[in-house]
Design a protein around this motif. Structure first.
Motif, mmCIF file in Angstrom:
data_model
loop_
_atom_site.group_PDB
_atom_site.id
_atom_site.type_symbol
_atom_site.label_atom_id
_atom_site.label_comp_id
_atom_site.label_asym_id
_atom_site.label_seq_id
_atom_site.Cartn_x
_atom_site.Cartn_y
_atom_site.Cartn_z
ATOM 1 N N SER A 9 54.370 -17.114 -21.029
ATOM 2 C CA SER A 9 54.816 -18.509 -20.929
ATOM 3 C C SER A 9 56.126 -18.613 -20.154
ATOM 4 O O SER A 9 56.300 -19.523 -19.333
ATOM 5 C CB SER A 9 54.961 -19.131 -22.317
ATOM 6 N N LEU A 12 55.331 -18.242 -16.427
ATOM 7 C CA LEU A 12 54.724 -19.460 -15.878
ATOM 8 C C LEU A 12 55.748 -20.580 -15.712
ATOM 9 O O LEU A 12 55.721 -21.315 -14.717
ATOM 10 C CB LEU A 12 53.570 -19.926 -16.775
ATOM 11 N N ILE A 49 51.983 -28.160 -13.289
ATOM 12 C CA ILE A 49 50.878 -27.604 -14.073
ATOM 13 C C ILE A 49 51.247 -26.238 -14.614
ATOM 14 O O ILE A 49 50.923 -25.887 -15.758
ATOM 15 C CB ILE A 49 49.595 -27.545 -13.212
ATOM 16 N N SER A 50 51.947 -25.446 -13.827
ATOM 17 C CA SER A 50 52.377 -24.126 -14.289
ATOM 18 C C SER A 50 53.367 -24.246 -15.447
ATOM 19 O O SER A 50 53.259 -23.513 -16.442
ATOM 20 C CB SER A 50 52.997 -23.355 -13.124
ATOM 21 N N THR A 53 51.439 -25.385 -18.498
ATOM 22 C CA THR A 53 50.625 -24.298 -19.048
ATOM 23 C C THR A 53 51.497 -23.323 -19.832
ATOM 24 O O THR A 53 51.131 -22.888 -20.933
ATOM 25 C CB THR A 53 49.879 -23.560 -17.928
ATOM 26 N N GLY A 54 52.654 -22.977 -19.275
ATOM 27 C CA GLY A 54 53.571 -22.101 -19.999
ATOM 28 C C GLY A 54 54.056 -22.714 -21.298
ATOM 29 O O GLY A 54 54.182 -22.032 -22.318
ATOM 30 N N THR A 55 54.296 -24.013 -21.263
ATOM 31 C CA THR A 55 54.737 -24.694 -22.480
ATOM 32 C C THR A 55 53.612 -24.754 -23.507
ATOM 33 O O THR A 55 53.851 -24.588 -24.711
ATOM 34 C CB THR A 55 55.238 -26.109 -22.143
ATOM 35 N N CYS A 56 52.390 -24.991 -23.056
ATOM 36 C CA CYS A 56 51.250 -25.016 -23.977
ATOM 37 C C CYS A 56 51.042 -23.653 -24.640
ATOM 38 O O CYS A 56 50.705 -23.584 -25.824
ATOM 39 C CB CYS A 56 49.983 -25.435 -23.245
ATOM 40 N N ILE A 57 51.229 -22.587 -23.880
ATOM 41 C CA ILE A 57 51.105 -21.247 -24.464
ATOM 42 C C ILE A 57 52.191 -21.019 -25.508
ATOM 43 O O ILE A 57 51.943 -20.442 -26.562
ATOM 44 C CB ILE A 57 51.165 -20.175 -23.353
ATOM 45 N N TYR A 60 51.429 -23.397 -28.854
ATOM 46 C CA TYR A 60 49.982 -23.560 -28.992
ATOM 47 C C TYR A 60 49.548 -24.115 -30.340
ATOM 48 O O TYR A 60 48.483 -24.694 -30.456
ATOM 49 C CB TYR A 60 49.256 -22.241 -28.717
ATOM 50 N N VAL A 69 48.498 -31.592 -22.090
ATOM 51 C CA VAL A 69 47.250 -31.513 -21.319
ATOM 52 C C VAL A 69 46.980 -32.842 -20.623
ATOM 53 O O VAL A 69 46.589 -32.881 -19.443
ATOM 54 C CB VAL A 69 46.071 -31.116 -22.242
ATOM 55 N N GLY A 72 49.203 -33.201 -17.592
ATOM 56 C CA GLY A 72 48.693 -32.396 -16.486
ATOM 57 C C GLY A 72 47.497 -33.032 -15.812
ATOM 58 O O GLY A 72 47.404 -33.058 -14.579
#
Length: 113
Positions: A9, A12, A49-50, A53-57, A60, A69, A72
């Protein structure tokens, strides 16, 4: 396992921040509206988006991940539309370099009343 996810994360997020930085530098340095438009949309959208995605990981298990999401998806849906409108406006206002256009499909459209 958490350490691996933290590294992924973090990587990203840093990659996305660097892409957003290159987009900002491109907006400042490019001389033409069409070149600035390219710089403003592509690296900025991929960078966002990157970062998302890193924040979502990283978060989670939080229920607010779906909000990230949605942000994004909204970005991916609106960035091409905005780039298209900016490009057409720049063309209509003649604020582009004609030597960069290989095919000029809008020339006939503007000649018609």
């Amino acid at each position: 396992m958490s350490t691996v996810l933290d590294w992924i994360s973090g990587t990203l997020i840093i990659f996305g921040a660097l892409l957003a930085l290159t987009a900002a530098i491109g907006i400042v340095r490019f001389p033409d509206t069409l070149l600035r438009m390219h710089s403003a949309t592509k690296p900025q959208a991929i960078g966002l988006i990157s970062v998302l995605t890193g924040t979502c990981i990283r978060v989670y298990d939080d229920p607010n991940v779906w909000m990230l999401v949605l942000v994004g998806l909204f970005t991916l849906l609106t960035a091409p539309v905005i780039a298209h409108l900016i490009g057409r406006t720049a063309y209509r206002e003649q604020s582009h370099r004609k030597d960069l256009l290989v095919v000029n499909e809008l020339e006939d459209e503007l000649d018609q009343p």
